[in-house]
Motif scaffolding. Sequence first.
Motif, mmCIF file in Angstrom:
data_model
loop_
_atom_site.group_PDB
_atom_site.id
_atom_site.type_symbol
_atom_site.label_atom_id
_atom_site.label_comp_id
_atom_site.label_asym_id
_atom_site.label_seq_id
_atom_site.Cartn_x
_atom_site.Cartn_y
_atom_site.Cartn_z
ATOM 1 N N PHE A 13 17.751 -0.276 -28.125
ATOM 2 C CA PHE A 13 16.419 0.191 -27.764
ATOM 3 C C PHE A 13 16.534 1.219 -26.644
ATOM 4 O O PHE A 13 17.351 1.070 -25.736
ATOM 5 C CB PHE A 13 15.521 -0.968 -27.323
ATOM 6 N N ARG A 14 15.738 2.245 -26.723
ATOM 7 C CA ARG A 14 15.715 3.284 -25.699
ATOM 8 C C ARG A 14 14.483 3.073 -24.818
ATOM 9 O O ARG A 14 13.354 3.217 -25.280
ATOM 10 C CB ARG A 14 15.666 4.675 -26.344
ATOM 11 N N PHE A 15 14.708 2.746 -23.579
ATOM 12 C CA PHE A 15 13.603 2.548 -22.642
ATOM 13 C C PHE A 15 14.071 3.009 -21.263
ATOM 14 O O PHE A 15 15.282 3.097 -20.998
ATOM 15 C CB PHE A 15 13.156 1.081 -22.603
ATOM 16 N N PRO A 16 13.135 3.310 -20.372
ATOM 17 C CA PRO A 16 13.516 3.838 -19.051
ATOM 18 C C PRO A 16 14.377 2.843 -18.259
ATOM 19 O O PRO A 16 14.179 1.626 -18.333
ATOM 20 C CB PRO A 16 12.162 4.055 -18.353
ATOM 21 N N LEU A 17 15.343 3.390 -17.532
ATOM 22 C CA LEU A 17 16.212 2.612 -16.643
ATOM 23 C C LEU A 17 17.027 1.560 -17.410
ATOM 24 O O LEU A 17 17.362 0.500 -16.869
ATOM 25 C CB LEU A 17 15.389 1.926 -15.542
ATOM 26 N N ARG A 18 17.359 1.876 -18.658
ATOM 27 C CA ARG A 18 18.100 0.915 -19.473
ATOM 28 C C ARG A 18 19.457 0.590 -18.857
ATOM 29 O O ARG A 18 19.824 -0.581 -18.718
ATOM 30 C CB ARG A 18 18.280 1.464 -20.880
ATOM 31 N N ASN A 19 20.211 1.619 -18.469
ATOM 32 C CA ASN A 19 21.528 1.387 -17.882
ATOM 33 C C ASN A 19 21.432 0.674 -16.536
ATOM 34 O O ASN A 19 22.280 -0.161 -16.202
ATOM 35 C CB ASN A 19 22.275 2.707 -17.722
#
Length: 282
Positions: free
Chosen positions: A106-112
């Motif tokens: 899933f691509r979402f903000p602040l994933r890393n």
Amino acid sequence: MVENRPWLTFFSHISLLICVALICFPIYLAFVASTQTAADVISSPMSLLLGGHGIENYTAALTGSDTYAGGFSVSRMLWVTFVMTLIIAIGKIAISLLSAFAIVYFRFPLRNLIFWLIFVTLMLPVEVRIIPTYEVVVNLNMINSYAGLTIPLIASATATFLFRQFFVTVPNELLEASRMDGASAMTFFKDVLVPLSVPSMAALFVIQFIYGWNQYLWPLLMSTSEDMFPLAIGLRQMIGSGDGPISWNIVMASVILMLIPPIVVILSMQKWLVSGLIDSEK
């Protein structure tokens, strides 16, 4: 070319046998003590031969009929420990699978950043955060409950990291093929990723089962009633802290009973454990 050195093979096997003997001797000693009377166990030197009281000692341990051992029923403690361990092991795997799936696919903000925050919690074991965790559990009235024994121990950064590293190696073609077939994200997770993760799940289950089975500090705080004592706490209570007599034969029988479930799990899932940890082609 592999060189044939009989003396080196002989030395290696002797070394292994000596190591196995050193590791197994305390277990053998506990088993011998569990078949003798309390007087025989404390005699000096204690006999290294099996006694004739094994059945009655194990019966007394399971039923809690020996007052000098605190009257604790090992059968009840085995049940509490088994349920607690299964909830911890299965809960860790389920939550870690879902969290790793979300981080990778899933691509979402602040994933890393979220992933590294989860990873950093490896430096915060239960012992470090035990006071605030205990306060939260008390405020939620979860003392002497399976929820209190297990929920604070379910999250696992290690398992999340391992599943995340495995999901990264899964070919993107599988994801694209699933999308072309109209599969949703959870369908891809359920029908593709979970079956591929079975060896890793089995290996983690063994590790987490041993982890949950040997828990002592957290259950010591969470269980104040004898009905919710796991085996690690019950054994300590059997020994006691007073100067009264201790039925060491019953205590040793309880120790042997405590060893049986982890040994069965390891032996029955040995191939899965090795495959999940070292198989690079899965």
